[in-house]
Design an enzyme around this catalytic site. Structure first.
Site, PDB file in Angstrom:
ATOM      1  N   HIS A  87      -9.826   2.025   0.296  1.00  0.00           N
ATOM      2  CA  HIS A  87      -8.383   1.817   0.215  1.00  0.00           C
ATOM      3  C   HIS A  87      -7.998   1.277  -1.157  1.00  0.00           C
ATOM      4  O   HIS A  87      -8.331   0.150  -1.507  1.00  0.00           O
ATOM      5  CB  HIS A  87      -7.946   0.850   1.310  1.00  0.00           C
ATOM      6  CG  HIS A  87      -6.480   0.812   1.556  1.00  0.00           C
ATOM      7  ND1 HIS A  87      -5.556   1.444   0.745  1.00  0.00           N
ATOM      8  CD2 HIS A  87      -5.746   0.207   2.540  1.00  0.00           C
ATOM      9  CE1 HIS A  87      -4.343   1.233   1.211  1.00  0.00           C
ATOM     10  NE2 HIS A  87      -4.433   0.494   2.300  1.00  0.00           N
ATOM     11  N   CYS A 138       0.809  -1.225   0.000  1.00  0.00           N
ATOM     12  CA  CYS A 138       0.000   0.000   0.000  1.00  0.00           C
ATOM     13  C   CYS A 138       0.839   1.271   0.000  1.00  0.00           C
ATOM     14  O   CYS A 138       0.289   2.375  -0.065  1.00  0.00           O
ATOM     15  CB  CYS A 138      -0.936  -0.013   1.199  1.00  0.00           C
ATOM     16  SG  CYS A 138      -1.958  -1.495   1.265  1.00  0.00           S
ATOM     17  N   HIS A 144      -2.497   8.105   6.097  1.00  0.00           N
ATOM     18  CA  HIS A 144      -2.782   6.804   5.477  1.00  0.00           C
ATOM     19  C   HIS A 144      -4.174   6.354   5.911  1.00  0.00           C
ATOM     20  O   HIS A 144      -4.951   5.878   5.091  1.00  0.00           O
ATOM     21  CB  HIS A 144      -1.716   5.795   5.874  1.00  0.00           C
ATOM     22  CG  HIS A 144      -1.803   4.503   5.134  1.00  0.00           C
ATOM     23  ND1 HIS A 144      -1.695   4.425   3.760  1.00  0.00           N
ATOM     24  CD2 HIS A 144      -2.010   3.229   5.564  1.00  0.00           C
ATOM     25  CE1 HIS A 144      -1.808   3.159   3.376  1.00  0.00           C
ATOM     26  NE2 HIS A 144      -2.010   2.414   4.450  1.00  0.00           N
ATOM     27  N   GLU A 183      -0.524   5.081  13.443  1.00  0.00           N
ATOM     28  CA  GLU A 183      -0.208   6.317  12.727  1.00  0.00           C
ATOM     29  C   GLU A 183      -0.449   7.539  13.610  1.00  0.00           C
ATOM     30  O   GLU A 183       0.330   8.494  13.581  1.00  0.00           O
ATOM     31  CB  GLU A 183      -1.039   6.423  11.448  1.00  0.00           C
ATOM     32  CG  GLU A 183      -0.622   7.583  10.562  1.00  0.00           C
ATOM     33  CD  GLU A 183      -1.358   7.638   9.232  1.00  0.00           C
ATOM     34  OE1 GLU A 183      -0.931   8.427   8.361  1.00  0.00           O
ATOM     35  OE2 GLU A 183      -2.346   6.904   9.063  1.00  0.00           O
ATOM     36  N   LYS A 199      -9.564   8.291   2.584  1.00  0.00           N
ATOM     37  CA  LYS A 199     -10.068   6.920   2.433  1.00  0.00           C
ATOM     38  C   LYS A 199     -11.484   6.795   2.994  1.00  0.00           C
ATOM     39  O   LYS A 199     -12.176   5.823   2.713  1.00  0.00           O
ATOM     40  CB  LYS A 199      -9.137   5.922   3.116  1.00  0.00           C
ATOM     41  CG  LYS A 199      -7.815   5.701   2.407  1.00  0.00           C
ATOM     42  CD  LYS A 199      -6.996   4.597   3.079  1.00  0.00           C
ATOM     43  CE  LYS A 199      -5.682   4.336   2.354  1.00  0.00           C
ATOM     44  NZ  LYS A 199      -4.708   5.423   2.540  1.00  0.00           N
ATOM     45  N   PHE A 237       1.687  -3.237   3.914  1.00  0.00           N
ATOM     46  CA  PHE A 237       2.040  -4.578   4.376  1.00  0.00           C
ATOM     47  C   PHE A 237       3.522  -4.825   4.065  1.00  0.00           C
ATOM     48  O   PHE A 237       4.030  -4.403   3.027  1.00  0.00           O
ATOM     49  CB  PHE A 237       1.204  -5.628   3.644  1.00  0.00           C
ATOM     50  CG  PHE A 237      -0.190  -5.812   4.190  1.00  0.00           C
ATOM     51  CD1 PHE A 237      -0.693  -5.016   5.187  1.00  0.00           C
ATOM     52  CD2 PHE A 237      -1.012  -6.818   3.678  1.00  0.00           C
ATOM     53  CE1 PHE A 237      -1.978  -5.196   5.687  1.00  0.00           C
ATOM     54  CE2 PHE A 237      -2.301  -7.013   4.162  1.00  0.00           C
ATOM     55  CZ  PHE A 237      -2.783  -6.200   5.168  1.00  0.00           C
TER      56      PHE A 237
END
Length: 414
Positions: A341, A164, A304, A315, A336, A402
């Protein structure tokens, strides 16, 4: 010797919400949702039946149907976005040095649709019926290759694969490419089309997706205490960046300046972020140092913000550690909440939103945020529900993936 300056001059996207940067940003600021019931395949046996599906995209609007059939969906969306971005930039490549224009486009997964379709053909009809275009369509670098071929661009051409964080890392590497003098222009960003039967099934098995089938438009809820997972989406976000004097000489309309890039690895877990956000925080610190800015100068962070339990908390902790008391003076939002996403494409689309926030002095909201999770810190300004008019001189865009990949980009008003 003074450091070269790098600016963003073109924006292009394909998303479930809109397929132009102007319409996308307007919709984000209105808090509109691009999330709906999945129609591209039967979800009857799936626990999740919705996502950010792009339903009005036809590659024939951009290139010939014959040419488009030789591309996986993720490449089609990347090329359409690149064409938009180049047109938006006003560049005419016929008058440019092709060897000094790079193409760096990320994708976390690549041609998943093609893999699925050809595997079915293999099982049903045998190996002789597998398409000769299978490998050229499924390979992750197909998007960068096709954009390069479309425009005849002969500079550095590569694909970044960091889950991502792919688009963010791709833009960061393109930034350094121009900064170093290797290129004067770069077409960069990310694309992803993993909203497929195996893609959805895989994330369902991970139990990382929201299951709000009765309320899909409110399912993506970054930083909200009632969030229950992210929403799987598809799309692409491409930007044109170029050396400042080059852009100035041709009279380009500049959105903002790319000032800094930071990238780190968590070295913690293949899917879960480091709980305290240490790697993400270090990426932000590196981006700030690279830009020559101090934390107090950042006005806005496009987070994010995936709407997962682990990511949002990690985060938020990272932002508090890096920014200290200044964390309570800046605006932090996650687009998002409207888009879901886009995996490897998210950093490209989100940098577009961040660039438009600087250009238009409007911060898009975290649309579905009702009650801030105390672990994310209720004192932080997550711009709940409504867009905000505010001058944005400096902003940051975060992408986390990831594998423990962390990426931060800093941009500023010119």
């Amino acid at each position: 010797m003074s450091r070269r300056r790098v600016v963003i001059t073109g924006l292009g996207c394909v998303t479930s919400l809109a397929s132009s940067s102007d319409k996308l940003f307007a919709s984000l600021c209105e808090g509109k949702s691009g999330i709906s019931k999945i129609e591209c395949f039967d979800t009857a046996e799936y626990p999740v039946k919705f996502g950010g599906e792009v339903k009005d995209f036809e590659i024939s609007e951009w290139i010939s149907t014959r040419e488009g059939r030789r591309m996986d969906r993720f490449t089609q969306m990347a090329l359409a976005s690149a064409i938009q971005a180049v047109e938006d930039s006003g560049l005419k490549f016929e008058g440019e040095d092709a060897e000094r224009t790079s193409v760096i486009i990320g994708s976390g997964i690549g041609g998943l649709k093609e893999i699925e379709e050809q595997h079915i053909r293999l099982l049903e009809k045998g190996p002789r019926k597998v398409s000769p275009f299978c490998v050229p369509k499924l390979m992750g670098n197909a998007a960068s290759g096709c954009v390069s071929i479309h425009y005849g661009l002969k500079g550095p051409n590569m694909c970044v694969v960091t889950a991502c964080a792919s688009a963010g890392n791709a833009i960061g590497e393109a930034f350094y490419n121009v900064l170093s003098g290797r290129s004067d222009i770069s077409v960069t960003g990310g694309s992803e089309a993993a909203l497929t039967p195996i893609g959805l099934a895989s994330f369902c098995s991970l139990k990382s997706l929201s299951t709000r089938n009765d309320d899909p438009t409110n399912a993506s809820r970054p930083f909200d205490k009632d969030r229950d997972g992210f929403v799987l989406s598809e799309g692409a976000g491409i930007v044109v960046i170029e050396e400042y004097e080059h852009a100035k000489k041709r009279g380009a309309d500049i959105y903002c300046e790319l000032l800094g890039y930071g990238a780190t690895g968590d070295a913690h877990h293949i899917t879960a972020p480091e709980p305290e956000g240490l790697g993400a925080g270090e990426a932000m610190k590196l981006a700030l140092k690279d830009s020559g800015l101090n934390p107090g100068q950042i006005d806005y962070i496009n987070a994010h913000g995936t709407s997962t339990q682990l990511n949002d908390v990690a985060e938020s902790k990272a932002i508090r550690k890096v920014f200290g008391d200044d964390a309570y003076n800046l605006a932090v939002s996650s687009t998002k909440s409207c888009l879901g996403h886009l995996l490897g494409a998210s950093g490209g689309v989100e940098l577009i939103a961040t660039s438009k926030a600087i250009k238009e002095s409007v911060i898009p909201p975290t649309a579905n945020l009702e009650n801030v999770d105390p672990e994310c810190d209720v004192k932080m300004d997550f711009v709940p529900k409504d867009a905000r008019e505010k001058e944005v001189n400096y902003a940051m865009s975060n992408s986390l993936g990831f594998g423990g990949h962390n990426c931060s980009l800093v941009v500023g008003k010119v």
